[in-house]
Design an enzyme around this catalytic site. Structure first.
Site, PDB file in Angstrom:
ATOM      1  N   LEU A  31       0.821  -1.213   0.000  1.00  0.00           N
ATOM      2  CA  LEU A  31       0.000   0.000   0.000  1.00  0.00           C
ATOM      3  C   LEU A  31       0.852   1.258   0.000  1.00  0.00           C
ATOM      4  O   LEU A  31       0.402   2.323  -0.394  1.00  0.00           O
ATOM      5  CB  LEU A  31      -0.910   0.016   1.239  1.00  0.00           C
ATOM      6  CG  LEU A  31      -1.943  -1.109   1.348  1.00  0.00           C
ATOM      7  CD1 LEU A  31      -2.632  -1.060   2.703  1.00  0.00           C
ATOM      8  CD2 LEU A  31      -2.967  -1.021   0.221  1.00  0.00           C
ATOM      9  N   LYS A  35      10.398   5.748   4.858  1.00  0.00           N
ATOM     10  CA  LYS A  35      11.836   5.732   5.130  1.00  0.00           C
ATOM     11  C   LYS A  35      12.238   4.497   5.940  1.00  0.00           C
ATOM     12  O   LYS A  35      13.322   3.954   5.762  1.00  0.00           O
ATOM     13  CB  LYS A  35      12.193   7.006   5.907  1.00  0.00           C
ATOM     14  CG  LYS A  35      13.674   7.213   6.107  1.00  0.00           C
ATOM     15  CD  LYS A  35      13.947   8.551   6.771  1.00  0.00           C
ATOM     16  CE  LYS A  35      15.429   8.801   6.934  1.00  0.00           C
ATOM     17  NZ  LYS A  35      15.706  10.088   7.605  1.00  0.00           N
ATOM     18  N   PHE A  36      11.341   4.041   6.825  1.00  0.00           N
ATOM     19  CA  PHE A  36      11.713   2.975   7.752  1.00  0.00           C
ATOM     20  C   PHE A  36      11.036   1.637   7.469  1.00  0.00           C
ATOM     21  O   PHE A  36      11.234   0.689   8.214  1.00  0.00           O
ATOM     22  CB  PHE A  36      11.407   3.411   9.191  1.00  0.00           C
ATOM     23  CG  PHE A  36      12.042   4.729   9.547  1.00  0.00           C
ATOM     24  CD1 PHE A  36      13.423   4.861   9.568  1.00  0.00           C
ATOM     25  CD2 PHE A  36      11.272   5.836   9.831  1.00  0.00           C
ATOM     26  CE1 PHE A  36      14.023   6.063   9.878  1.00  0.00           C
ATOM     27  CE2 PHE A  36      11.855   7.059  10.145  1.00  0.00           C
ATOM     28  CZ  PHE A  36      13.241   7.165  10.161  1.00  0.00           C
ATOM     29  N   ARG A  38       7.589  -0.580   5.060  1.00  0.00           N
ATOM     30  CA  ARG A  38       6.522  -0.624   4.074  1.00  0.00           C
ATOM     31  C   ARG A  38       5.194  -0.965   4.730  1.00  0.00           C
ATOM     32  O   ARG A  38       5.151  -1.488   5.844  1.00  0.00           O
ATOM     33  CB  ARG A  38       6.835  -1.689   3.007  1.00  0.00           C
ATOM     34  CG  ARG A  38       8.100  -1.415   2.214  1.00  0.00           C
ATOM     35  CD  ARG A  38       8.525  -2.628   1.404  1.00  0.00           C
ATOM     36  NE  ARG A  38       9.796  -2.397   0.741  1.00  0.00           N
ATOM     37  CZ  ARG A  38       9.919  -1.901  -0.489  1.00  0.00           C
ATOM     38  NH1 ARG A  38       8.863  -1.613  -1.194  1.00  0.00           N
ATOM     39  NH2 ARG A  38      11.111  -1.723  -1.032  1.00  0.00           N
ATOM     40  N   VAL A  39       4.104  -0.671   3.987  1.00  0.00           N
ATOM     41  CA  VAL A  39       2.757  -1.002   4.466  1.00  0.00           C
ATOM     42  C   VAL A  39       2.104  -1.938   3.449  1.00  0.00           C
ATOM     43  O   VAL A  39       2.171  -1.698   2.245  1.00  0.00           O
ATOM     44  CB  VAL A  39       1.892   0.265   4.650  1.00  0.00           C
ATOM     45  CG1 VAL A  39       0.518  -0.113   5.209  1.00  0.00           C
ATOM     46  CG2 VAL A  39       2.581   1.267   5.564  1.00  0.00           C
ATOM     47  N   LYS A  58      13.960  -2.985  12.123  1.00  0.00           N
ATOM     48  CA  LYS A  58      14.648  -2.678  13.381  1.00  0.00           C
ATOM     49  C   LYS A  58      15.992  -1.994  13.138  1.00  0.00           C
ATOM     50  O   LYS A  58      16.403  -1.126  13.909  1.00  0.00           O
ATOM     51  CB  LYS A  58      14.848  -3.967  14.190  1.00  0.00           C
ATOM     52  CG  LYS A  58      13.575  -4.515  14.808  1.00  0.00           C
ATOM     53  CD  LYS A  58      13.868  -5.742  15.665  1.00  0.00           C
ATOM     54  CE  LYS A  58      12.616  -6.248  16.366  1.00  0.00           C
ATOM     55  NZ  LYS A  58      12.876  -7.444  17.181  1.00  0.00           N
ATOM     56  N   ALA A 105      -7.456   1.884   5.602  1.00  0.00           N
ATOM     57  CA  ALA A 105      -8.189   3.016   5.020  1.00  0.00           C
ATOM     58  C   ALA A 105      -8.195   2.856   3.492  1.00  0.00           C
ATOM     59  O   ALA A 105      -7.206   3.145   2.826  1.00  0.00           O
ATOM     60  CB  ALA A 105      -7.538   4.331   5.432  1.00  0.00           C
ATOM     61  N   ASP A 148       1.925  16.926  13.650  1.00  0.00           N
ATOM     62  CA  ASP A 148       2.331  16.708  12.249  1.00  0.00           C
ATOM     63  C   ASP A 148       1.108  16.443  11.365  1.00  0.00           C
ATOM     64  O   ASP A 148       1.096  15.525  10.552  1.00  0.00           O
ATOM     65  CB  ASP A 148       3.320  15.540  12.153  1.00  0.00           C
ATOM     66  CG  ASP A 148       4.093  15.544  10.828  1.00  0.00           C
ATOM     67  OD1 ASP A 148       4.146  16.607  10.162  1.00  0.00           O
ATOM     68  OD2 ASP A 148       4.636  14.492  10.451  1.00  0.00           O
ATOM     69  N   LYS A 150      -0.929  16.911   8.295  1.00  0.00           N
ATOM     70  CA  LYS A 150      -0.704  17.334   6.904  1.00  0.00           C
ATOM     71  C   LYS A 150      -1.432  16.333   6.004  1.00  0.00           C
ATOM     72  O   LYS A 150      -1.798  15.241   6.461  1.00  0.00           O
ATOM     73  CB  LYS A 150       0.798  17.367   6.580  1.00  0.00           C
ATOM     74  CG  LYS A 150       1.516  16.040   6.797  1.00  0.00           C
ATOM     75  CD  LYS A 150       3.010  16.174   6.503  1.00  0.00           C
ATOM     76  CE  LYS A 150       3.740  14.854   6.782  1.00  0.00           C
ATOM     77  NZ  LYS A 150       5.185  14.967   6.497  1.00  0.00           N
ATOM     78  N   ASN A 153      -0.673  12.640   6.065  1.00  0.00           N
ATOM     79  CA  ASN A 153      -0.986  11.908   7.297  1.00  0.00           C
ATOM     80  C   ASN A 153      -2.492  11.813   7.564  1.00  0.00           C
ATOM     81  O   ASN A 153      -2.915  11.459   8.664  1.00  0.00           O
ATOM     82  CB  ASN A 153      -0.294  12.555   8.503  1.00  0.00           C
ATOM     83  CG  ASN A 153       1.203  12.318   8.490  1.00  0.00           C
ATOM     84  OD1 ASN A 153       1.692  11.428   7.804  1.00  0.00           O
ATOM     85  ND2 ASN A 153       1.944  13.120   9.229  1.00  0.00           N
ATOM     86  N   ASP A 166      -0.475   8.297  11.475  1.00  0.00           N
ATOM     87  CA  ASP A 166       0.927   8.628  11.740  1.00  0.00           C
ATOM     88  C   ASP A 166       1.097   9.551  12.950  1.00  0.00           C
ATOM     89  O   ASP A 166       1.149  10.768  12.825  1.00  0.00           O
ATOM     90  CB  ASP A 166       1.592   9.246  10.508  1.00  0.00           C
ATOM     91  CG  ASP A 166       3.106   9.135  10.580  1.00  0.00           C
ATOM     92  OD1 ASP A 166       3.644   9.072  11.702  1.00  0.00           O
ATOM     93  OD2 ASP A 166       3.751   9.099   9.522  1.00  0.00           O
ATOM     94  N   THR A 183       6.495  19.220   9.848  1.00  0.00           N
ATOM     95  CA  THR A 183       6.845  19.438   8.444  1.00  0.00           C
ATOM     96  C   THR A 183       6.807  20.932   8.159  1.00  0.00           C
ATOM     97  O   THR A 183       5.838  21.615   8.536  1.00  0.00           O
ATOM     98  CB  THR A 183       5.846  18.683   7.530  1.00  0.00           C
ATOM     99  OG1 THR A 183       5.841  17.303   7.912  1.00  0.00           O
ATOM    100  CG2 THR A 183       6.249  18.799   6.067  1.00  0.00           C
TER     101      THR A 183
END
Length: 287
Positions: A31, A35-36, A38-39, A58, A105, A148, A150, A153, A166, A183
Site C-alpha cells: 500500500l 523511510k523505515f 513498508r505497508v 529494526k 483506510a 504533524d 498534513k 498523514n 501517523d 513538516t
C-alpha cells in the site's frame, strides 16, 4: 487476495493479549513505502478481517535511534478510540522487523486526492476540517498533541471518512513542549522560533490545511526554506483573487493563522464558525 475480500467483517479481531505472529496474516499488495519500512494490505486468517500491516525495519530504528519515539507513537495510537483517528489494533515483532496492525483506510491518502483535483470545494473542505477538529478535540482532551497534521498523514476510509494517521511526532503531555518537529510548511511560528508550544500548534495547522484545501498550496510556501521560515514568523498571509474563495472561509483561516497562540480560534469556536455551519449539514458524514 481476491477483491471480494475487501469488505471486512464489522468487528476487528478482539484479543489484546494474543501473541500475534506473521502466520496469523495473509499478506496482500503493498500500500505504501516510507523511510523505515513498508505497508501491506493483509487479512487476519481466523476472522477474515482486513487490516494494513506496517512493517518497520529494526535496523533503521536503531540507526536513527527512534526506539523511544516509536514506543511513544504505539502507546498513544493504541489508546485512542475515535471515528476520525486511525486505529492501531496491536503489534508484534521478529528478529528483523516490527509489525503494526493498523486499520485499513481503503481511500488512501488525502494528499493524493488533493493533488489529483488541485483543490477541494468549500463544502468538502469544511467537512474535512470539521472531522479533523472533532478528532483533535478528542486528542487534546486526552492530552495528546499530534504536531504533524498534513495531507500525507490524513487517510480516507471506504466511505470517504477522514482518519488521522501517523502519530510519529505526537506527544502526550499536560505541559508545554520544546522539540521542534513536524513538516516545514505546516509549522506554527512558536515552533519555527524554537519557543515552547502546546495544543495550539494543531489549531494553527487547521488554518494551514483549510487554506491548502481551498487554494491547492500551503499559504507560506516559498522556493527557499529560509523564505518559508520568514513568511511563517511574519504570518505573511495573503489570499489570491483566484480561485474565488468565500469571505467566511478567509475569516476562519485568518482567525487560526495568528502568531499569538493564545488568540487562535479554539476548536469549539471552529465548529461554531459560520463557514462550517453553512457547509456542514446534519446529513454529512463527518464521523
Amino acid at each position: 487476495m481476491a477483491s471480494k475480500s475487501l469488505k471486512p467483517p464489522k468487528q476487528p479481531p478482539k484479543n489484546p493479549k494474543k501473541q500475534w505472529s506473521l502466520n496469523d496474516f495473509e499478506i496482500g499488495k503493498p500500500l505504501g513505502k516510507g523511510k523505515f519500512g513498508r505497508v501491506y494490505l493483509a487479512r487476519e486468517v481466523k476472522s477474515g478481517f482486513i487490516v494494513a500491516l506496517k512493517v518497520i525495519f529494526k535496523e533503521q530504528i536503531e540507526k536513527y535511534r527512534l526506539h523511544h519515539q516509536l514506543k511513544r507513537e504505539m502507546e498513544i495510537q493504541t489508546s485512542l478510540r475515535h471515528p476520525n483517528v486511525l486505529r492501531l489494533y496491536g503489534w508484534f515483532h521478529d528478529e528483523e522487523r516490527i509489525y503494526l496492525i493498523l486499520e485499513y483506510a481503503h481511500g488512501g491518502e488525502l494528499y493524493r486526492e488533493l493533488r489529483k483535483t488541485g483543490r477541494l470545494s468549500e463544502k468538502q473542505a469544511a467537512i474535512y476540517i470539521a472531522s479533523l477538529t472533532q478528532a483533535l478535540a478528542y486528542c487534546h482532551e486526552k492530552h495528546v498533541i499530534h504536531r504533524d497534521i498534513k495531507p500525507e498523514n490524513l487517510l480516507l476510509d471506504h466511505e470517504g471518512r477522514l482518519k488521522i494517521a501517523d502519530f510519529g511526532w505526537s506527544v502526550q503531555s499536560r505541559s508545554k513542549r520544546h522539540t521542534m518537529c513536524g513538516t516545514l510548511d505546516y509549522l506554527a511560528p512558536e515552533m519555527v522560533e524554537n519557543k515552547a508550544h502546546d495544543y495550539a500548534v494543531d489549531n494553527w495547522t487547521l488554518g494551514i490545511l483549510c487554506y491548502e484545501f481551498l487554494y491547492g498550496v500551503p499559504p507560506f510556501e516559498a522556493e527557499r526554506q529560509t523564505d518559508t521560515f520568514r513568511r511563517i514568523m511574519k504570518v505573511d498571509l495573503s489570499f489570491p483573487s483566484t480561485p474565488d474563495v468565500s469571505a467566511e472561509a478567509k475569516d476562519l483561516i485568518s482567525q487560526l493563522l495568528v502568531k499569538d497562540s493564545s488568540k487562535r480560534l479554539s476548536l469549539q469556536k471552529i465548529m461554531e464558525h459560520p463557514w462550517v455551519i453553512k457547509n456542514v449539514t446534519s446529513h454529512d458524514t463527518i464521523i
